[in-house]
Design an enzyme around this catalytic site. Structure first.
Site, PDB file in Angstrom:
ATOM      1  N   GLN A 111      41.353  37.243  39.619  1.00  0.00           N
ATOM      2  CA  GLN A 111      41.067  35.724  39.326  1.00  0.00           C
ATOM      3  C   GLN A 111      40.445  35.892  37.824  1.00  0.00           C
ATOM      4  O   GLN A 111      39.443  36.787  37.785  1.00  0.00           O
ATOM      5  CB  GLN A 111      39.776  35.302  40.251  1.00  0.00           C
ATOM      6  CG  GLN A 111      39.487  33.796  39.622  1.00  0.00           C
ATOM      7  CD  GLN A 111      38.364  33.189  40.778  1.00  0.00           C
ATOM      8  OE1 GLN A 111      37.164  33.800  40.671  1.00  0.00           O
ATOM      9  NE2 GLN A 111      38.792  32.529  41.455  1.00  0.00           N
ATOM     10  N   TYR A 181      33.304  25.817  35.953  1.00  0.00           N
ATOM     11  CA  TYR A 181      33.121  27.070  34.798  1.00  0.00           C
ATOM     12  C   TYR A 181      34.058  26.350  33.698  1.00  0.00           C
ATOM     13  O   TYR A 181      34.299  25.123  33.897  1.00  0.00           O
ATOM     14  CB  TYR A 181      34.247  28.120  35.513  1.00  0.00           C
ATOM     15  CG  TYR A 181      33.580  28.845  36.733  1.00  0.00           C
ATOM     16  CD1 TYR A 181      33.896  30.345  36.375  1.00  0.00           C
ATOM     17  CD2 TYR A 181      32.655  28.381  37.520  1.00  0.00           C
ATOM     18  CE1 TYR A 181      33.012  31.298  37.463  1.00  0.00           C
ATOM     19  CE2 TYR A 181      32.200  29.320  38.579  1.00  0.00           C
ATOM     20  CZ  TYR A 181      32.189  30.707  38.375  1.00  0.00           C
ATOM     21  OH  TYR A 181      31.494  31.493  39.433  1.00  0.00           O
ATOM     22  N   ALA A 356      38.695  32.965  52.890  1.00  0.00           N
ATOM     23  CA  ALA A 356      37.596  33.530  52.641  1.00  0.00           C
ATOM     24  C   ALA A 356      36.607  34.300  53.744  1.00  0.00           C
ATOM     25  O   ALA A 356      36.697  35.229  54.028  1.00  0.00           O
ATOM     26  CB  ALA A 356      36.833  32.772  51.828  1.00  0.00           C
ATOM     27  N   ARG A 357      35.910  33.050  54.275  1.00  0.00           N
ATOM     28  CA  ARG A 357      34.665  33.490  55.031  1.00  0.00           C
ATOM     29  C   ARG A 357      35.150  33.998  56.475  1.00  0.00           C
ATOM     30  O   ARG A 357      34.464  34.872  56.804  1.00  0.00           O
ATOM     31  CB  ARG A 357      33.891  32.366  55.406  1.00  0.00           C
ATOM     32  CG  ARG A 357      32.874  31.882  54.312  1.00  0.00           C
ATOM     33  CD  ARG A 357      32.297  30.524  54.483  1.00  0.00           C
ATOM     34  NE  ARG A 357      33.361  29.236  54.465  1.00  0.00           N
ATOM     35  CZ  ARG A 357      33.096  28.089  54.697  1.00  0.00           C
ATOM     36  NH1 ARG A 357      31.685  27.910  54.840  1.00  0.00           N
ATOM     37  NH2 ARG A 357      33.917  27.197  54.470  1.00  0.00           N
TER      38      ARG A 357
END
Length: 414
Positions: A111, A181, A356-357
């Site tokens: 990323q 971002y 993810a989690r």
């Protein structure tokens, strides 16, 4: 072509999420991607043995591709002073990281992005950048307005990062266009108050993101896959929402620079819990914050770190609307926990899913689903892995995991 589940109607066949698939020029052993979760395991912007082991475990656990997060394209774009940075000295470690993941049969993505107003100016020793001057409550400092020279430099830095990723063995890069971002903050009408060609209309606000994706594609050609992670909804009044995210996705498709689009939501700057859903672990966040931020979390945490109800595939409703508007491959993120949820994503027209989690809790979850498709996820969405990311990302409920030890940082790979 990847194997597909036969259809009983005239509709297209539904892909098998566990079968091999093609992502741009890359062959994946399945359609399951380990989503980017900031690891906090690099040191002085270099790869460590701990970071290699972190991603090797997910590769050994069966994912088709794991994503290294977050790799800054410029020094002032780091959100943590130890964050990976694309510079020549990092190349040997990056190469060892990709080799370790490939050794387990998985692909690996990096990323890439610039933290912009989310960056840490004190840790970086240089001002953060934003489309417009912006006060950052977390660091109690102002981000300065990016100049045209800054914009051009950062576009080139994305291209250089992508080129280095390809040179060091990465199979893909994921361009970060989310979470406010830098590129995402340009998209946000709440943050971007510019009056030049990068502000005002949506097309102007999307210009920076499009310039980045074009530069990245030009830099790598078809050597590696190029994905982008795009916000559908900032989760704050006045931020970007679906009505603007849909045309941005369409422009990105028209530009022809992406192999897939991953959809996300929320603002690391203004509403960080909006992406994750579930509990907001205020006590744990306060415990890892320095003063005066610790006191701020204790006093105002409920307003800043809000809780949102969790449900499986919680981004699907919004993502479905972008799916209907474009034809390029798409990755569904958010509440991907088990095989039935993955199958639902495939049936809805998504080509890949990102987890993810659930994988932080069980790195071998994909292998176990391969063996028994009824395997449930043990993740309870307590989100205590989020404050853990300040000391080494992990599921705090798993025995044997612990924060970075006294010897952390002594295992930099060179």
């Amino acid at each position: 072509m990847s194997p597909e589940t036969p259809s009983t109607s005239d509709s297209p066949a539904v892909p098998d999420v566990l079968a091999p698939a093609r992502l741009g020029p890359v062959n994946l052993r399945n359609r399951i991607i380990k989503a980017a979760t900031y690891e906090a395991l690099s040191y002085r912007s270099r790869v460590t043995e701990e970071l290699i082991e972190f991603h090797r475990r997910y590769a050994a656990g069966g994912v088709g591709m794991t994503t290294v997060a977050y790799c800054a394209v410029a020094p002032e774009g780091r959100t943590d002073r130890h964050q990976l940075l694309w510079e020549a000295g990092a190349a040997p470690g990056m190469r060892k990281l990709t080799e370790a993941v490939h050794g387990e049969g998985a692909a690996i993505s990096a990323q890439i992005g610039h933290g912009g107003p989310v960056a840490n100016p004190k840790g970086n020793g240089m001002p953060a950048l934003s489309p417009s001057r912006q006060f950052h409550l977390t660091t109690l400092s102002f981000a300065q307005e990016a100049t045209h020279d800054d914009i051009g430099r950062i576009v080139r830095a994305h291209a250089d990062a992508a080129r280095m990723a390809a040179d060091t063995g990465f199979d893909a890069v994921e361009i970060h266009l989310g979470h406010n971002y830098l590129a995402s903050s340009f998209l946000s009408p709440k943050i971007n108050h510019r009056t030049d060609g990068y502000g005002g209309s949506l097309k102007n606000r999307a210009r920076f993101a499009r310039e980045i994706t074009r530069a990245v594609r030009e830099a790598v050609g078809d050597r590696i896959a190029v994905l982008a992670k795009l916000n559908m909804d900032d989760g704050v009044p006045g931020g970007i929402w679906l009505d603007e995210a849909i045309p941005v996705a369409q422009w990105l498709e028209e530009d022809g620079c992406l192999d897939a689009l991953e959809l996300t939501a929320g603002s690391s700057l203004l509403n960080p819990m909006y992406l994750f859903k579930g509990d907001a672990p205020l006590k744990e966040f306060a415990a890892v914050m320095p003063q005066p931020v610790k006191l701020g979390v204790q006093l105002f945490g409920k307003q800043k770190l809000r809780s949102y109800p969790y449900r499986d595939a919680y981004l699907l409703e919004d993502a479905r609307q972008i799916r209907a508007a474009i034809k390029m491959p798409m990755v569904l993120l958010g509440g991907i926990t088990d095989k039935p949820v993955m199958d639902r994503a495939m049936a809805e027209g998504f080509e890949f899913v990102a987890m993810a989690r659930a994988l932080l809790r069980e790195p071998d979850l994909v292998n176990r689903i391969q063996q028994d498709e009824a395997t449930p996820s043990l993740c309870i969405h307590c989100n205590k892995c989020m404050p853990a990311s300040f000391t080494g990302t992990r599921c705090v409920l798993v025995e044997g995991t612990s924060p970075r030890g006294d010897h952390w940082g002594q295992t930099v790979v060179s």
